[in-house]
Design a protein around this motif. Sequence first.
Motif, PDB file in Angstrom:
ATOM      1  N   ALA A   1      42.232  76.699-103.949  1.00 25.58           N
ATOM      2  CA  ALA A   1      43.735  77.000-104.688  1.00 25.58           C
ATOM      3  C   ALA A   1      45.067  75.736-104.444  1.00 25.58           C
ATOM      4  O   ALA A   1      45.389  76.385-103.525  1.00 25.58           O
ATOM      5  N   ALA A   2      44.879  75.519-105.648  1.00 30.77           N
ATOM      6  CA  ALA A   2      46.271  74.839-105.217  1.00 30.77           C
ATOM      7  C   ALA A   2      47.370  74.999-106.155  1.00 30.77           C
ATOM      8  O   ALA A   2      47.378  75.497-107.386  1.00 30.77           O
ATOM      9  N   THR A   3      48.793  75.634-105.651  1.00 24.72           N
ATOM     10  CA  THR A   3      50.033  75.566-106.412  1.00 24.72           C
ATOM     11  C   THR A   3      50.923  74.447-106.335  1.00 24.72           C
ATOM     12  O   THR A   3      51.365  74.831-104.783  1.00 24.72           O
ATOM     13  N   GLY A   4      52.078  74.118-107.221  1.00 25.25           N
ATOM     14  CA  GLY A   4      52.644  73.223-107.467  1.00 25.25           C
ATOM     15  C   GLY A   4      52.562  72.291-107.225  1.00 25.25           C
ATOM     16  O   GLY A   4      53.810  72.093-106.317  1.00 25.25           O
ATOM     17  N   VAL A   5      52.001  71.542-106.912  1.00 21.74           N
ATOM     18  CA  VAL A   5      51.031  70.588-106.124  1.00 21.74           C
ATOM     19  C   VAL A   5      52.293  69.244-107.099  1.00 21.74           C
ATOM     20  O   VAL A   5      51.709  69.262-108.077  1.00 21.74           O
ATOM     21  N   ARG A   6      52.266  68.849-105.541  1.00 12.67           N
ATOM     22  CA  ARG A   6      53.356  66.966-106.269  1.00 12.67           C
ATOM     23  C   ARG A   6      53.181  66.188-105.698  1.00 12.67           C
ATOM     24  O   ARG A   6      53.652  66.294-104.920  1.00 12.67           O
ATOM     25  N   LYS A   7      52.886  65.442-106.095  1.00 14.40           N
ATOM     26  CA  LYS A   7      53.187  64.534-105.029  1.00 14.40           C
ATOM     27  C   LYS A   7      53.601  62.960-106.199  1.00 14.40           C
ATOM     28  O   LYS A   7      54.409  62.807-107.449  1.00 14.40           O
ATOM     29  N   VAL A   8      54.077  61.852-105.548  1.00 18.14           N
ATOM     30  CA  VAL A   8      55.704  60.974-105.669  1.00 18.14           C
ATOM     31  C   VAL A   8      55.520  59.991-104.894  1.00 18.14           C
ATOM     32  O   VAL A   8      54.979  59.726-103.688  1.00 18.14           O
ATOM     33  N   TYR A   9      55.088  58.698-104.926  1.00 20.05           N
ATOM     34  CA  TYR A   9      55.004  57.815-104.961  1.00 20.05           C
ATOM     35  C   TYR A   9      56.473  56.611-105.118  1.00 20.05           C
ATOM     36  O   TYR A   9      56.276  56.659-105.714  1.00 20.05           O
ATOM     37  N   ARG A  10      56.671  55.631-104.075  1.00 17.82           N
ATOM     38  CA  ARG A  10      57.769  55.674-103.830  1.00 17.82           C
ATOM     39  C   ARG A  10      57.031  53.578-103.773  1.00 17.82           C
ATOM     40  O   ARG A  10      56.918  53.520-102.329  1.00 17.82           O
ATOM     41  N   THR A  11      58.377  52.998-103.654  1.00 23.55           N
ATOM     42  CA  THR A  11      57.855  51.853-103.164  1.00 23.55           C
ATOM     43  C   THR A  11      59.360  51.235-103.429  1.00 23.55           C
ATOM     44  O   THR A  11      60.021  51.414-104.549  1.00 23.55           O
ATOM     45  N   GLY A  12      60.545  51.109-102.236  1.00 26.40           N
ATOM     46  CA  GLY A  12      61.701  50.451-102.458  1.00 26.40           C
ATOM     47  C   GLY A  12      62.700  51.583-103.163  1.00 26.40           C
ATOM     48  O   GLY A  12      62.141  52.812-103.204  1.00 26.40           O
TER      49      GLY A  12
ATOM     50  N   VAL B   1      61.874  52.646-106.138  1.00 26.61           N
ATOM     51  CA  VAL B   1      60.912  53.246-107.498  1.00 26.61           C
ATOM     52  C   VAL B   1      60.143  54.194-106.484  1.00 26.61           C
ATOM     53  O   VAL B   1      59.178  54.101-106.030  1.00 26.61           O
ATOM     54  N   GLU B   2      60.874  55.599-107.680  1.00 22.01           N
ATOM     55  CA  GLU B   2      59.648  56.454-107.450  1.00 22.01           C
ATOM     56  C   GLU B   2      58.662  57.119-108.644  1.00 22.01           C
ATOM     57  O   GLU B   2      59.256  56.737-109.714  1.00 22.01           O
ATOM     58  N   VAL B   3      57.489  57.406-108.841  1.00 22.00           N
ATOM     59  CA  VAL B   3      56.444  57.685-109.595  1.00 22.00           C
ATOM     60  C   VAL B   3      55.804  58.592-109.513  1.00 22.00           C
ATOM     61  O   VAL B   3      55.217  59.056-108.099  1.00 22.00           O
ATOM     62  N   THR B   4      55.891  59.515-110.167  1.00 19.74           N
ATOM     63  CA  THR B   4      55.604  60.993-109.969  1.00 19.74           C
ATOM     64  C   THR B   4      53.668  60.981-110.344  1.00 19.74           C
ATOM     65  O   THR B   4      53.836  60.806-111.571  1.00 19.74           O
ATOM     66  N   ALA B   5      53.110  61.225-109.633  1.00 21.17           N
ATOM     67  CA  ALA B   5      51.813  61.653-110.016  1.00 21.17           C
ATOM     68  C   ALA B   5      50.836  62.073-110.326  1.00 21.17           C
ATOM     69  O   ALA B   5      50.496  62.751-110.960  1.00 21.17           O
ATOM     70  N   LEU B   6      51.607  63.508-109.771  1.00 22.52           N
ATOM     71  CA  LEU B   6      51.515  65.051-110.171  1.00 22.52           C
ATOM     72  C   LEU B   6      52.441  65.445-110.675  1.00 22.52           C
ATOM     73  O   LEU B   6      53.178  65.804-109.631  1.00 22.52           O
TER      74      LEU B   6
END
Length: 243
Positions: free
Chosen positions: A14-25, A27-32
Amino acid sequence: MNPPAPDRQRPLLAATGVRKVYRTGSVEVTALRDLDLTVLPGELVGVMGPSGSGKTTLLNCLSGLDDIDAGRVEVDGRDLFAMSDAERTEHRARAMGFVFQAFNLIPVFSAAENVELPLLLTGTPPGEARARATAMLDRVGLGDRVAHRPSELSGGEQQRVTIARALVARPAVVWADEPTGNLDSTMAGQVMDLLHTLNRDEGQTIVLVTHDEAIGARLPRLIRMRDGRLVSDTRRAALQPAG
């Protein structure tokens, strides 16, 4: 006394509201992106989507291999990210199996030694570990290959060893990331037939990522992703192995 049968109405995942952000310096990339997903015991679920859609990130976050930035993930009744790193590692070892595109077998170990390793790491006595490893190799059609090293096995046979290794601890869920990616079409078909059979006959819950539309078409449940979101979730009647 046998353990109680799993409650197939209570989600295994059960996954709810899962958010994953990769950060390089800076720069942010939202993966989920605030992703919700449930998987019931005994389901075989495929995840498809274009490159960069978040498929592998999804598996890594649902299994606790990667941290998440927001949300909640429960696997087999336990909140992964409420645990310490050590607790999460132990839960992963006991409740999860992994099959990757790269076989990740130890070259100097025999098939049996590769398969028994997860059991030994969790304290199973050596004799029991070897017996269970040998039985699992026989279950995946490699009963005559237990003493062979990876270099003495075909690609399809090596992937069967990794499947045996993933299953030997009797996990609640197996995560498979492009399990046929390094195989030709014949071997890929054999590996997928095996996964279908294990799911159908033993009720093994499996969540797998694939880019292959032919594989996706055979799965009883198929999720499609784009830009870190689930864009479709299709259930079909259970399909039989092709072989």
